[in-house]
Design a protein around this motif. Structure first.
Motif, PDB file in Angstrom:
ATOM      1  N   THR A  76      -2.744   2.397  -4.152  1.00  0.00           N
ATOM      2  CA  THR A  76      -2.487   3.770  -3.708  1.00  0.00           C
ATOM      3  C   THR A  76      -3.674   4.302  -2.917  1.00  0.00           C
ATOM      4  N   VAL A  77      -3.397   4.835  -1.738  1.00  0.00           N
ATOM      5  CA  VAL A  77      -4.413   5.428  -0.872  1.00  0.00           C
ATOM      6  C   VAL A  77      -4.056   6.897  -0.653  1.00  0.00           C
ATOM      7  N   ASP A  78      -4.977   7.770  -0.992  1.00  0.00           N
ATOM      8  CA  ASP A  78      -4.759   9.212  -0.840  1.00  0.00           C
ATOM      9  C   ASP A  78      -5.250   9.649   0.539  1.00  0.00           C
ATOM     10  N   VAL A  79      -4.316   9.935   1.426  1.00  0.00           N
ATOM     11  CA  VAL A  79      -4.644  10.279   2.812  1.00  0.00           C
ATOM     12  C   VAL A  79      -5.243  11.679   2.915  1.00  0.00           C
ATOM     13  N   ALA A  80      -4.759  12.600   2.108  1.00  0.00           N
ATOM     14  CA  ALA A  80      -5.259  13.982   2.113  1.00  0.00           C
ATOM     15  C   ALA A  80      -5.525  14.392   0.670  1.00  0.00           C
ATOM     16  N   PRO A  81      -6.643  13.923   0.089  1.00  0.00           N
ATOM     17  CA  PRO A  81      -6.889  14.165  -1.337  1.00  0.00           C
ATOM     18  C   PRO A  81      -7.206  15.621  -1.648  1.00  0.00           C
ATOM     19  N   ALA A  82      -6.707  16.078  -2.781  1.00  0.00           N
ATOM     20  CA  ALA A  82      -7.042  17.423  -3.249  1.00  0.00           C
ATOM     21  C   ALA A  82      -8.503  17.466  -3.682  1.00  0.00           C
ATOM     22  N   SER A  83      -9.105  18.627  -3.550  1.00  0.00           N
ATOM     23  CA  SER A  83     -10.498  18.791  -3.963  1.00  0.00           C
ATOM     24  C   SER A  83     -10.643  18.528  -5.461  1.00  0.00           C
ATOM     25  N   PRO A  84     -11.751  17.922  -5.889  1.00  0.00           N
ATOM     26  CA  PRO A  84     -11.970  17.723  -7.326  1.00  0.00           C
ATOM     27  C   PRO A  84     -11.992  19.036  -8.104  1.00  0.00           C
ATOM     28  N   GLN A  85     -12.290  20.137  -7.407  1.00  0.00           N
ATOM     29  CA  GLN A  85     -12.310  21.452  -8.053  1.00  0.00           C
ATOM     30  C   GLN A  85     -10.954  22.160  -7.995  1.00  0.00           C
ATOM     31  N   ASP A  86      -9.967  21.477  -7.436  1.00  0.00           N
ATOM     32  CA  ASP A  86      -8.631  22.066  -7.270  1.00  0.00           C
ATOM     33  C   ASP A  86      -7.653  21.308  -8.155  1.00  0.00           C
ATOM     34  N   PHE A  87      -7.592  21.659  -9.423  1.00  0.00           N
ATOM     35  CA  PHE A  87      -6.777  20.938 -10.391  1.00  0.00           C
ATOM     36  C   PHE A  87      -5.308  20.978 -10.015  1.00  0.00           C
ATOM     37  N   ASP A  88      -4.708  19.790  -9.895  1.00  0.00           N
ATOM     38  CA  ASP A  88      -3.291  19.640  -9.569  1.00  0.00           C
ATOM     39  C   ASP A  88      -2.908  20.314  -8.244  1.00  0.00           C
ATOM     40  N   GLY A  89      -3.909  20.620  -7.414  1.00  0.00           N
ATOM     41  CA  GLY A  89      -3.612  21.251  -6.129  1.00  0.00           C
ATOM     42  C   GLY A  89      -3.032  22.644  -6.255  1.00  0.00           C
ATOM     43  N   THR A 137       0.842  -1.196   0.000  1.00  0.00           N
ATOM     44  CA  THR A 137       0.000   0.000   0.000  1.00  0.00           C
ATOM     45  C   THR A 137       0.877   1.246   0.000  1.00  0.00           C
ATOM     46  N   LEU A 138       0.604   2.147  -0.932  1.00  0.00           N
ATOM     47  CA  LEU A 138       1.303   3.431  -0.995  1.00  0.00           C
ATOM     48  C   LEU A 138       0.376   4.518  -0.461  1.00  0.00           C
ATOM     49  N   LEU A 139       0.813   5.218   0.564  1.00  0.00           N
ATOM     50  CA  LEU A 139       0.069   6.343   1.122  1.00  0.00           C
ATOM     51  C   LEU A 139       0.622   7.644   0.551  1.00  0.00           C
ATOM     52  N   VAL A 140      -0.254   8.478  -0.009  1.00  0.00           N
ATOM     53  CA  VAL A 140       0.159   9.761  -0.572  1.00  0.00           C
ATOM     54  C   VAL A 140      -0.798  10.844  -0.070  1.00  0.00           C
ATOM     55  N   ALA A 141      -0.489  12.096  -0.429  1.00  0.00           N
ATOM     56  CA  ALA A 141      -1.343  13.238  -0.063  1.00  0.00           C
ATOM     57  C   ALA A 141      -1.366  14.202  -1.233  1.00  0.00           C
ATOM     58  N   SER A 142      -2.348  14.040  -2.117  1.00  0.00           N
ATOM     59  CA  SER A 142      -2.397  14.903  -3.298  1.00  0.00           C
ATOM     60  C   SER A 142      -2.732  16.348  -2.950  1.00  0.00           C
ATOM     61  N   GLY A 143      -3.262  16.583  -1.739  1.00  0.00           N
ATOM     62  CA  GLY A 143      -3.505  17.962  -1.323  1.00  0.00           C
ATOM     63  C   GLY A 143      -2.231  18.776  -1.232  1.00  0.00           C
ATOM     64  N   GLY A 144      -1.115  18.105  -1.034  1.00  0.00           N
ATOM     65  CA  GLY A 144       0.177  18.796  -1.010  1.00  0.00           C
ATOM     66  C   GLY A 144       0.774  18.991  -2.382  1.00  0.00           C
ATOM     67  N   GLY A 145       0.065  18.536  -3.420  1.00  0.00           N
ATOM     68  CA  GLY A 145       0.537  18.656  -4.802  1.00  0.00           C
ATOM     69  C   GLY A 145       0.386  17.339  -5.527  1.00  0.00           C
ATOM     70  N   THR A 146      -0.495  17.293  -6.502  1.00  0.00           N
ATOM     71  CA  THR A 146      -0.745  16.030  -7.198  1.00  0.00           C
ATOM     72  C   THR A 146       0.458  15.589  -8.028  1.00  0.00           C
ATOM     73  N   VAL A 147       1.277  16.525  -8.473  1.00  0.00           N
ATOM     74  CA  VAL A 147       2.466  16.158  -9.242  1.00  0.00           C
ATOM     75  C   VAL A 147       3.398  15.303  -8.393  1.00  0.00           C
ATOM     76  N   LEU A 148       3.555  15.658  -7.126  1.00  0.00           N
ATOM     77  CA  LEU A 148       4.433  14.902  -6.246  1.00  0.00           C
ATOM     78  C   LEU A 148       3.826  13.537  -5.923  1.00  0.00           C
ATOM     79  N   SER A 149       2.532  13.481  -5.636  1.00  0.00           N
ATOM     80  CA  SER A 149       1.916  12.189  -5.328  1.00  0.00           C
ATOM     81  C   SER A 149       1.963  11.262  -6.537  1.00  0.00           C
TER      82      SER A 149
END
Length: 355
Positions: free
Chosen positions: A138-151, A106-118
């Motif tokens: 892949t599990v997104d622990v802090a997902p970016a909003s769907p309205q927030d493209f690429d964070g 399992t890979l934990l990421v946080a796209s809220g900090g930047g989807t490019v990095l996740s």
């Protein structure tokens, strides 16, 4: 001769120096943005490794630390719960939870900090696991909003606040009839800047919030306070530089905030993907500090914002102090010069005597 005289009047040494300064800013702008953003690569990304057995976790940590180009800075984390907590606290940017009993990790990421990095972490992990015939969930622990493209909304919001502070300060110092600030005039300018900063913070938070654009979650009043502080810090910095150097101060503010600050802010590419110079300066400039706090408010429960808020507060306090000090010193010099000037002789009466 007439044309030569007009040319000399039009192209004064001061104007020539300012034009050369603009050209230098232009080239620095290109060098800074292209230098920071032309070839993003993850480098020493804080990354957790979790496994039931310490020996397995340590072995995985060593394997990750030896990847070509050193994209990860791995460290062993005791369990998945702790890894999630560290991601939310912004201590690490991702974690790999190993399952020695199966073939799926399992890979934990946080796209809220930047989807490019996740996405980069996902690519690295898949490339590492595939040769071993393992898969990754892949599990997104802090997902970016769907309205927030690429964070990116946090970054653009902060850039808008920076532009507001810079423009407000510039207009007050170069507008028609504007004079060097006396202590009273400096206080008026700073008071006006504070009001504009609050209005800009309030308006920016409302625009990105659920009621209008819905681009960013998070506390409305926390974003309002951040916007006020970002705008005030940039505006006070600009006022201080103008008081110190005149109109050149506007160019210096552009150099710090736009040329150096924006590409190093971690907006388009989070800090671990920037070259060393920009990665080092970004957190110390208003755009970078503001972007970090905005993302923390929106996606990380407001965690790990103390250092960035101190940076913003430092710029604001230093700018206010310098602007007031320069105005006071200028007024003091003017008062001393007036006191030292010789008194004018009393006017004689028309008859030659003194009445």
């Amino acid at each position: 001769m007439k044309f030569a005289d007009e040319f000399k009047n039009a192209v004064t040494p001061r104007a020539a120096i300012l034009v050369i300064g603009v050209l230098a800013l232009q080239l620095l702008f290109i060098a800074s943005y292209v230098g920071a953003l032309h070839s993003p690569k993850p480098k020493d990304v804080p990354f957790g490794v979790v496994a039931p057995l310490p020996a397995v976790a340590k072995q995985a940590e060593q394997r990750l630390s030896k990847l070509p180009g050193s994209p990860l800075d791995p460290r062993v984390v005791s369990d998945e719960k702790t890894a999630r907590h560290q991601i939310m606290n912004r201590d690490i940017d991702g974690a790999l939870v190993l399952d020695p009993r199966g073939t799926q990790d399992t890979l934990l990421v946080a796209s809220g900090g930047g989807t490019v990095l996740s996405n980069a972490l996902d690519t690295i992990t898949i490339a590492l696991e595939t040769p071993q015939k393992r898969t990754v969930r892949t599990v997104d622990v802090a997902p970016a909003s769907p309205q927030d493209f690429d964070g990116l909304s946090s970054f653009y919001l902060v850039v808008g606040w920076c532009v507001g502070g810079y423009l407000c300060a510039s207009i007050m110092t170069v507008s028609s009839g504007s004079k060097p600030a006396s202590p009273h005039r400096a206080l008026i300018r700073l008071g006006t800047l504070a009001l504009v900063s609050f209005a800009g913070g309030l308006g920016g938070a409302a625009l990105v919030g659920d009621s209008i654009l819905g681009a960013l979650p998070g506390s409305f009043w926390a974003l309002t306070g951040l916007g006020t502080l970002v705008t005030l810090s940039v505006g006070a910095l600009t006022l201080a530089l103008v008081e110190l150097t005149g109109i050149v101060g506007i160019g210096l503010a552009v150099l710090l905030v736009v040329v150096a600050g924006n590409p190093s802010a971690g907006g388009a590419f989070p800090l671990p993907m920037l070259p060393p110079f920009w990665k080092a300066i970004g957190p110390w400039l208003p755009p970078g500090a503001g972007t970090w706090v905005a993302r923390s408010i929106a996606y990380f429960e407001g965690n790990d914002v103390t250092s960035a808020l101190l940076v913003l507060s430092g710029w604001a306090v230093a700018g206010i102090a310098v602007a007031l000090l320069v105005a006071w010193l200028r007024a003091k010099r003017g008062g001393d010069a007036e006191a030292a000037a010789p008194a004018s002789p009393a006017p004689a009466s028309p008859a030659g005597g003194v009445r």
